[in-house]
Scaffold this active site. Structure first.
Site, PDB file in Angstrom:
ATOM      1  N   ASP A 103      -8.562   1.351   4.297  1.00 12.43           N
ATOM      2  CA  ASP A 103      -8.954  -0.022   4.594  1.00 12.43           C
ATOM      3  C   ASP A 103      -9.475  -0.616   3.296  1.00 12.43           C
ATOM      4  O   ASP A 103     -10.265   0.007   2.577  1.00 12.43           O
ATOM      5  CB  ASP A 103     -10.007  -0.104   5.694  1.00 12.43           C
ATOM      6  CG  ASP A 103      -9.951  -1.489   6.355  1.00 12.43           C
ATOM      7  OD1 ASP A 103      -8.900  -1.835   6.926  1.00 12.43           O
ATOM      8  OD2 ASP A 103     -10.943  -2.238   6.280  1.00 12.43           O
ATOM      9  N   SER A 104      -8.997  -1.790   2.980  1.00 10.39           N
ATOM     10  CA  SER A 104      -9.300  -2.342   1.662  1.00 10.39           C
ATOM     11  C   SER A 104      -9.349  -3.862   1.713  1.00 10.39           C
ATOM     12  O   SER A 104      -8.992  -4.465   2.718  1.00 10.39           O
ATOM     13  CB  SER A 104      -8.238  -1.868   0.661  1.00 10.39           C
ATOM     14  OG  SER A 104      -6.942  -2.026   1.203  1.00 10.39           O
TER      15      SER A 104
ATOM     16  N   LYS B 245       0.840  -1.212   0.000  1.00  8.82           N
ATOM     17  CA  LYS B 245       0.000   0.000   0.000  1.00  8.82           C
ATOM     18  C   LYS B 245       0.869   1.254   0.000  1.00  8.82           C
ATOM     19  O   LYS B 245       0.596   2.214  -0.722  1.00  8.82           O
ATOM     20  CB  LYS B 245      -0.865   0.052   1.268  1.00  8.82           C
ATOM     21  CG  LYS B 245      -2.050  -0.870   1.302  1.00  8.82           C
ATOM     22  CD  LYS B 245      -2.872  -0.493   2.541  1.00  8.82           C
ATOM     23  CE  LYS B 245      -3.958  -1.460   2.866  1.00  8.82           C
ATOM     24  NZ  LYS B 245      -4.713  -1.060   4.075  1.00  8.82           N
TER      25      LYS B 245
ATOM     26  N   TYR C  77      -3.592 -10.102  -2.942  1.00  6.93           N
ATOM     27  CA  TYR C  77      -4.333 -10.981  -3.855  1.00  6.93           C
ATOM     28  C   TYR C  77      -4.100 -10.647  -5.340  1.00  6.93           C
ATOM     29  O   TYR C  77      -4.754 -11.230  -6.208  1.00  6.93           O
ATOM     30  CB  TYR C  77      -5.836 -10.889  -3.551  1.00  6.93           C
ATOM     31  CG  TYR C  77      -6.218 -11.379  -2.164  1.00  6.93           C
ATOM     32  CD1 TYR C  77      -6.545 -12.718  -1.939  1.00  6.93           C
ATOM     33  CD2 TYR C  77      -6.261 -10.512  -1.078  1.00  6.93           C
ATOM     34  CE1 TYR C  77      -6.896 -13.174  -0.673  1.00  6.93           C
ATOM     35  CE2 TYR C  77      -6.610 -10.959   0.202  1.00  6.93           C
ATOM     36  CZ  TYR C  77      -6.928 -12.289   0.390  1.00  6.93           C
ATOM     37  OH  TYR C  77      -7.267 -12.739   1.640  1.00  6.93           O
TER      38      TYR C  77
ATOM     39  N   PHE D 227       0.932  -6.938  -4.765  1.00  4.78           N
ATOM     40  CA  PHE D 227       1.001  -7.561  -3.442  1.00  4.78           C
ATOM     41  C   PHE D 227      -0.345  -8.219  -3.165  1.00  4.78           C
ATOM     42  O   PHE D 227      -1.271  -8.133  -3.978  1.00  4.78           O
ATOM     43  CB  PHE D 227       1.343  -6.509  -2.368  1.00  4.78           C
ATOM     44  CG  PHE D 227       0.262  -5.486  -2.138  1.00  4.78           C
ATOM     45  CD1 PHE D 227       0.121  -4.399  -2.982  1.00  4.78           C
ATOM     46  CD2 PHE D 227      -0.637  -5.613  -1.067  1.00  4.78           C
ATOM     47  CE1 PHE D 227      -0.894  -3.460  -2.778  1.00  4.78           C
ATOM     48  CE2 PHE D 227      -1.640  -4.678  -0.851  1.00  4.78           C
ATOM     49  CZ  PHE D 227      -1.766  -3.604  -1.715  1.00  4.78           C
TER      50      PHE D 227
ATOM     51  N   HIS E  55      -9.011   0.061  -7.372  1.00  7.89           N
ATOM     52  CA  HIS E  55      -9.796   0.570  -6.244  1.00  7.89           C
ATOM     53  C   HIS E  55      -9.025   1.659  -5.493  1.00  7.89           C
ATOM     54  O   HIS E  55      -9.571   2.686  -5.145  1.00  7.89           O
ATOM     55  CB  HIS E  55     -10.126  -0.603  -5.313  1.00  7.89           C
ATOM     56  CG  HIS E  55      -8.934  -1.438  -4.913  1.00  7.89           C
ATOM     57  ND1 HIS E  55      -7.998  -1.887  -5.814  1.00  7.89           N
ATOM     58  CD2 HIS E  55      -8.489  -1.863  -3.692  1.00  7.89           C
ATOM     59  CE1 HIS E  55      -7.043  -2.562  -5.175  1.00  7.89           C
ATOM     60  NE2 HIS E  55      -7.335  -2.566  -3.889  1.00  7.89           N
ATOM     61  N   ARG E  56      -7.727   1.432  -5.295  1.00  5.82           N
ATOM     62  CA  ARG E  56      -6.926   2.420  -4.559  1.00  5.82           C
ATOM     63  C   ARG E  56      -6.677   3.656  -5.408  1.00  5.82           C
ATOM     64  O   ARG E  56      -6.719   4.784  -4.905  1.00  5.82           O
ATOM     65  CB  ARG E  56      -5.600   1.767  -4.108  1.00  5.82           C
ATOM     66  CG  ARG E  56      -4.744   2.662  -3.219  1.00  5.82           C
ATOM     67  CD  ARG E  56      -3.668   1.892  -2.462  1.00  5.82           C
ATOM     68  NE  ARG E  56      -4.292   0.966  -1.528  1.00  5.82           N
ATOM     69  CZ  ARG E  56      -4.400  -0.360  -1.733  1.00  5.82           C
ATOM     70  NH1 ARG E  56      -3.861  -0.916  -2.807  1.00  5.82           N
ATOM     71  NH2 ARG E  56      -5.027  -1.128  -0.872  1.00  5.82           N
TER      72      ARG E  56
HETATM   73  P1  ITT Z   1      -2.788  -1.447   7.269  1.00  4.81           P
HETATM   74  O1  ITT Z   1      -3.993  -1.739   8.144  1.00  4.81           O
HETATM   75  O2  ITT Z   1      -1.537  -1.150   8.070  1.00  4.81           O
HETATM   76  O3  ITT Z   1      -3.062  -0.400   6.233  1.00  4.81           O
HETATM   77  P2  ITT Z   1      -3.246  -4.119   6.230  1.00  4.81           P
HETATM   78  O4  ITT Z   1      -2.493  -5.017   5.336  1.00  4.81           O
HETATM   79  O5  ITT Z   1      -3.659  -4.668   7.586  1.00  4.81           O
HETATM   80  O6  ITT Z   1      -2.390  -2.773   6.438  1.00  4.81           O
HETATM   81  P3  ITT Z   1      -6.048  -3.938   5.527  1.00  4.81           P
HETATM   82  O7  ITT Z   1      -6.471  -4.216   6.913  1.00  4.81           O
HETATM   83  O8  ITT Z   1      -6.739  -2.850   4.772  1.00  4.81           O
HETATM   84  O9  ITT Z   1      -4.502  -3.560   5.471  1.00  4.81           O
HETATM   85  O10 ITT Z   1      -6.107  -5.309   4.734  1.00  4.81           O
HETATM   86  C1  ITT Z   1      -6.076  -5.279   3.372  1.00  4.81           C
HETATM   87  C2  ITT Z   1      -5.748  -6.649   2.820  1.00  4.81           C
HETATM   88  O11 ITT Z   1      -6.474  -6.774   1.586  1.00  4.81           O
HETATM   89  C3  ITT Z   1      -4.279  -6.708   2.472  1.00  4.81           C
HETATM   90  O12 ITT Z   1      -3.558  -7.415   3.449  1.00  4.81           O
HETATM   91  C4  ITT Z   1      -4.277  -7.411   1.117  1.00  4.81           C
HETATM   92  O13 ITT Z   1      -4.173  -8.795   1.303  1.00  4.81           O
HETATM   93  C5  ITT Z   1      -5.640  -7.115   0.528  1.00  4.81           C
HETATM   94  N1  ITT Z   1      -5.534  -6.011  -0.441  1.00  4.81           N
HETATM   95  C6  ITT Z   1      -5.928  -4.707  -0.283  1.00  4.81           C
HETATM   96  N2  ITT Z   1      -5.622  -3.986  -1.361  1.00  4.81           N
HETATM   97  C7  ITT Z   1      -5.021  -4.837  -2.223  1.00  4.81           C
HETATM   98  C8  ITT Z   1      -4.479  -4.670  -3.499  1.00  4.81           C
HETATM   99  O14 ITT Z   1      -4.428  -3.491  -4.108  1.00  4.81           O
HETATM  100  N3  ITT Z   1      -3.946  -5.742  -4.089  1.00  4.81           N
HETATM  101  C9  ITT Z   1      -3.937  -6.941  -3.489  1.00  4.81           C
HETATM  102  N4  ITT Z   1      -4.424  -7.194  -2.277  1.00  4.81           N
HETATM  103  C10 ITT Z   1      -4.973  -6.135  -1.638  1.00  4.81           C
END
Ligand code: ITT
Length: 206
Positions: free
Chosen positions: A74-75, A13, A163, A161, A189-190
């Site tokens: 959050d994603s 991210k 998925y 990264f 999406h981002r």
């Molecule tokens: P932060 O809370 O520190 O931002 P995190 O990895 O815990 O980091 P999330 O709780 O938002 O973040 O979880 C998002 C998960 O969804 C992340 O671990 C990825 O596996 C997946 N994800 C989100 N955006 C993605 C993307 O652009 N490409 C691939 N996987 C994604």
């Protein structure tokens, strides 16, 4: 230059957000850059059932610690035939043990969940919700993005990264793992959520 804290510890991210916000007249900083190292509290921050709820909690938590304008992302990925799973549980989907490769474990868990599923049951979307909190009492601003695709039957490509190697993008006609960063940012999406944030910041400077 004013600081804008991006409250994430996810390396993938960070890379994307640095480039998506790079043109703005703010110094983009991440928690470690302002001396905020990981706390046990953070591990249990994301208790909400929605991306917005979790993004708000992260933004509030980090704004309070850093006292600078903060954005949180959050994603995750939603598979329609699984009722939206992994959804807000995207990061914890496989319940990987500490030390395991989390992305690999999650990808394997998703492939297993969809084993034998035909193409029409593999439809999915990525979602991203970004919350900006200017200061403690401010109204949080919410920006969203999503993109459509389907889950492949095996990983393809080594880019991105999470998925990404499993997500076949209908816009790009290949997986995000096979796409360049620029291609992904253009449809992701981002990319959508952060360009809405960038537009808002241009009209409402911090
Ligand atoms: P932060 O809370 O520190 O931002 P995190 O990895 O815990 O980091 P999330 O709780 O938002 O973040 O979880 C998002 C998960 O969804 C992340 O671990 C990825 O596996 C997946 N994800 C989100 N955006 C993605 C993307 O652009 N490409 C691939 N996987 C994604």
């Amino acid at each position: 230059m004013r600081k804008l804290l991006v409250a994430t510890r996810n390396v993938g991210k960070k890379r994307e957000i640095r480039s998506l916000l790079g043109h703005l007249p703010y110094e983009i900083v991440f928690p470690e850059d302002v001396g905020l190292y990981e706390t046990p509290e953070e591990q249990v921050l994301e208790t909400e059932q929605t991306f917005e709820g979790n993004a708000r909690k992260k933004a509030e938590y980090f704004q309070k610690r850093a006292r600078v304008p903060t954005v949180a992302d959050d994603s995750g990925i939603e598979v329609l035939s699984l009722g939206g799973l992994p959804g807000v549980r995207s990061r914890r989907f496989a319940m990987a043990a500490p030390g395991q490769d989390i992305d690999l474990a999650n990808n394997n868990a998703l492939l297993q969940r969809l084993a034998g599923a035909p193409t029409d049951r593999r439809g999915a979307r990525f979602r991203c919700v970004v919350v900006l909190l200017r200061d403690r009492g401010a109204v949080p601003r919410v920006f969203e993005g999503s993109c459509r695709g389907r889950i492949e039957t095996e990983a393809k490509g080594t880019g991105g990264f999470g998925y990404d190697p499993l997500f076949y993008s209908y816009d790009l006609e290949k997986t995000f793992g096979e796409a360049s960063q620029k291609e992904k940012d253009g449809v992701s999406h981002r990319g959508e959520a952060f360009s809405a944030l960038a537009d808002w910041l241009e009209a409402h400077p911090l």
